[in-house]
Write a protein that holds these residues in place. Structure first.
Motif, short mmCIF file in Angstrom:
data_model
loop_
_atom_site.label_atom_id
_atom_site.label_comp_id
_atom_site.label_asym_id
_atom_site.label_seq_id
_atom_site.Cartn_x
_atom_site.Cartn_y
_atom_site.Cartn_z
N TRP A 1 -71.67 -58.03 12.46
CA TRP A 1 -71.93 -57.11 11.54
C TRP A 1 -70.75 -56.19 11.35
CZ3 TRP A 1 -77.31 -55.36 10.35
CH2 TRP A 1 -77.92 -56.39 9.94
N ARG A 2 -70.11 -55.64 12.32
CA ARG A 2 -68.98 -54.56 12.04
C ARG A 2 -68.17 -55.04 11.40
NH1 ARG A 2 -66.61 -52.42 17.70
NH2 ARG A 2 -66.42 -54.44 17.95
N TYR B 1 -70.18 -55.70 7.53
CA TYR B 1 -70.68 -54.35 7.06
C TYR B 1 -70.49 -53.24 7.40
CZ TYR B 1 -73.84 -58.69 6.73
OH TYR B 1 -74.26 -60.04 6.73
N GLU C 1 -70.81 -52.08 10.25
CA GLU C 1 -71.70 -51.18 11.24
C GLU C 1 -72.03 -52.21 12.04
OE1 GLU C 1 -75.41 -50.04 9.22
OE2 GLU C 1 -75.51 -51.93 8.37
N THR D 1 -76.73 -50.85 16.71
CA THR D 1 -76.92 -50.31 17.90
C THR D 1 -78.39 -50.03 18.55
OG1 THR D 1 -76.30 -48.26 16.91
CG2 THR D 1 -74.57 -49.23 17.94
#
Lengths: 198, 341
Positions: free
Chosen positions: A188-189, A192, A194, A197
């Motif tokens: 995801w990081r 996207y 981000e 969390t």
């Protein structure tokens, strides 16, 4: 419109490869092409985790940025698709993709690649929805039928989630809170910008 | 020896006691057993990225036969993408546009470099058929390769908008095919040119004098001595040879990616290919200029192979002495249609 994403809950993935098989079968993907694959990290060691990976349908997709013929486009659902009629099989998208998603059939002399093939999020291609032409080039268009990608839909442990990014992130967060651990939303990081969390 | 053994034993005893202590703590309250975290050792994406220092790939094992698909996440690919669409693209544009601007300015200020004296009408052989064949094989293939290559860099911005997606795609597919095949002709031309000219291109003292006088390019009437090739031509020869070799090698590796190794190698070769191609294009555009509209009489050397004697005396004085010293001056000039005076 929804912002479609994939999320693989690696703490649930049992490396059964059913997502891979379902994808191949649903789209009649040719031999040697893998739109989805399962990668096992720390195989055989304590803390081993398997992650099912395909095209993540990135925000600001790097494949689209480097394509010399601009064959990529992003749908209203934020699914990254491409036109095989326009693709020249140069391989730049494979160089740029962080997830190894683009695949090429070998068609000619030297390292000549055929038209690129990748996960379509079961959303077909630029041809008219659910036509024969679309099916032959890109596989079935489940999104047009109101269904989600088959790999996620039939995942036996519900490890692989597909759907609106906010909703699947919420489901994942709830799981992490309930069970007390989570190895993270893989990719995801990078895709996207981000991480999820908790 | 005994002391050491004793110390080791003591340490072992302390270790066992400590472990027992931990085990008993863990096992004692059975109510807490279910709170043991089964993923205490599990890999998390964050910790892996940290361990791999952010830019290296997260790799594992795949059950499909393609070993190259074992990479799970390769954040480092972003650096290839940004270099390719940033540095390499800008350098390529700067090389081509820069060369044209510089040469246009040079032409406006210096004008066409003419033969100072009159043309003698006597023509002497400068390049044999083999030399011209090698040159034009390399030159023709280079131009095709440069244009089809440049199309991959700027075609999307410049040509796609007015040609449309379908036609531009067809053009680029044929460009790719041409690039893959014509590359071999270029390699052959490169090898031939190297063989026929390398002995004339070893730098020597005459070159220093030529460079000191600016090659006679900047001022009218200045003609530093030169052998068959002057220092500027030697620069072009070596740039073409070395740059062409780099292009051939990296291009070969891209044609046969399985020989080249991993994706990181392909990316490296691709970037080198682009940067060298940009640099060589700059030099070649300048070379085309001076060999055509930039200098009177220069094109004949590679056109018919024969140049005017006075042109040769001005630009390659030592070479003229060499070839005329070998043979009787009259007979060496006898190839011209007009009689020698």
């Amino acid at each position: 419109m929804a912002r479609m994403k994939f999320l693989c809950d690696a703490d649930r993935c049992i490396e059964c490869n059913a997502c891979v098989t379902a994808c191949k079968n649903e789209h009649e993907v040719p031999w040697g092409i893998n739109r989805r694959r399962v990668v096992t990290i720390n195989d055989g060691l304590p803390g081993e985790r398997s992650v099912s990976m395909a095209c993540m349908h990135c925000t600001d997709a790097p494949c689209a940025a480097v394509c010399p013929v601009d064959c990529f486009y992003t749908t209203d659902d934020a699914v990254v698709l491409h036109s095989k009629d326009t693709c020249i099989g140069c391989g730049y998208c494979f160089y740029a993709c962080p997830f190894g998603a683009p695949q090429y059939p070998k068609v000619g002399n030297f390292g000549t690649r055929g038209k690129m093939d990748k996960c379509t999020y079961c959303a077909g291609g630029p041809e008219a929805d659910m036509t024969e032409a679309e099916y032959v080039k890109y596989g079935s268009n489940r999104l047009a039928e109101g269904k989600l990608p088959l790999c996620a839909e039939m995942c036996s442990t519900k490890s692989l989630l597909a759907g609106d990014g906010d909703i699947i992130a919420e489901i994942y967060k709830e799981r992490v809170v309930t069970r007390g651990y989570g190895s993270g939303a893989w990719g995801w990081r990078t895709a996207y910008g981000e991480a999820v969390t908790v | 020896m005994n002391m050491k053994t004793l110390a080791q034993r003591l340490a072992a005893v302390v270790g066992v006691v400590t472990m027992l202590g931990f085990v008993s703590i863990n096992f004692a309250p059975s109510a807490q057993a279910q709170q043991i975290n089964p993923t205490a050792q599990s890999v998390t994406e964050d910790s892996l990225f940290e361990a791999l220092q952010g830019d290296q790939m997260v790799e594992g094992r795949v059950s499909i036969p393609d070993g190259l698909s074992s990479g799970l996440i390769k954040p480092g690919n972003a650096s290839w993408a940004s270099t390719h669409s940033g540095l390499v693209r800008n350098l390529s544009i700067a090389a081509v546009v820069g060369a044209i601007v510089v040469l246009a300015l040079f032409y406006m200020i210096r004008g066409k470099i003419m033969v100072d004296g009159k043309l003698s009408g006597i023509r002497i052989l400068r390049f044999t058929a083999i030399e011209r064949f090698a040159h034009w094989l390399m030159a023709g293939s280079f131009i095709i390769l440069a244009i089809t290559g440049l199309n991959l860099v700027v075609g999307r911005t410049l040509i796609l908008p007015w040609l449309g997606e379908g036609a531009f795609s067809t053009l680029t597919v044929w460009g790719k095919v041409a690039h893959n095949y014509v590359g071999w002709a270029f390699m052959l031309g490169l090898i031939l040119s190297f063989l026929v000219w390398v002995s004339h291109n070893i730098p020597n003292k005459v070159d220093a004098e030529w460079v000191a006088q600016g090659g006679g390019l900047l001022k009218k009437g200045v003609h530093p001595p030169a052998k068959k090739f002057n220092a500027g031509q030697k620069v072009i020869f070596w740039a073409t040879t070395l740059g062409g070799a780099a292009l051939s090698f990296t291009g070969f590796m891209m044609l046969f990616p399985m020989l080249a190794g991993t994706q990181a190698d392909w990316q490296f070769y691709q970037l080198i290919h682009g940067i060298v191609a940009g640099g060589l294009s700059f030099i070649i555009i300048a070379h085309i200029y001076i060999g055509s509209i930039g200098m009177e009489g220069a094109f004949d050397a590679m056109g018919s192979g024969e140049v005017d004697l006075n042109w040769a005396k001005e630009h390659h004085s030592l070479w003229v002495e060499e070839v005329q010293g070998k043979a009787d001056p009259a007979s060496s000039a006898s190839k011209g249609t007009q009689p020698a005076e």
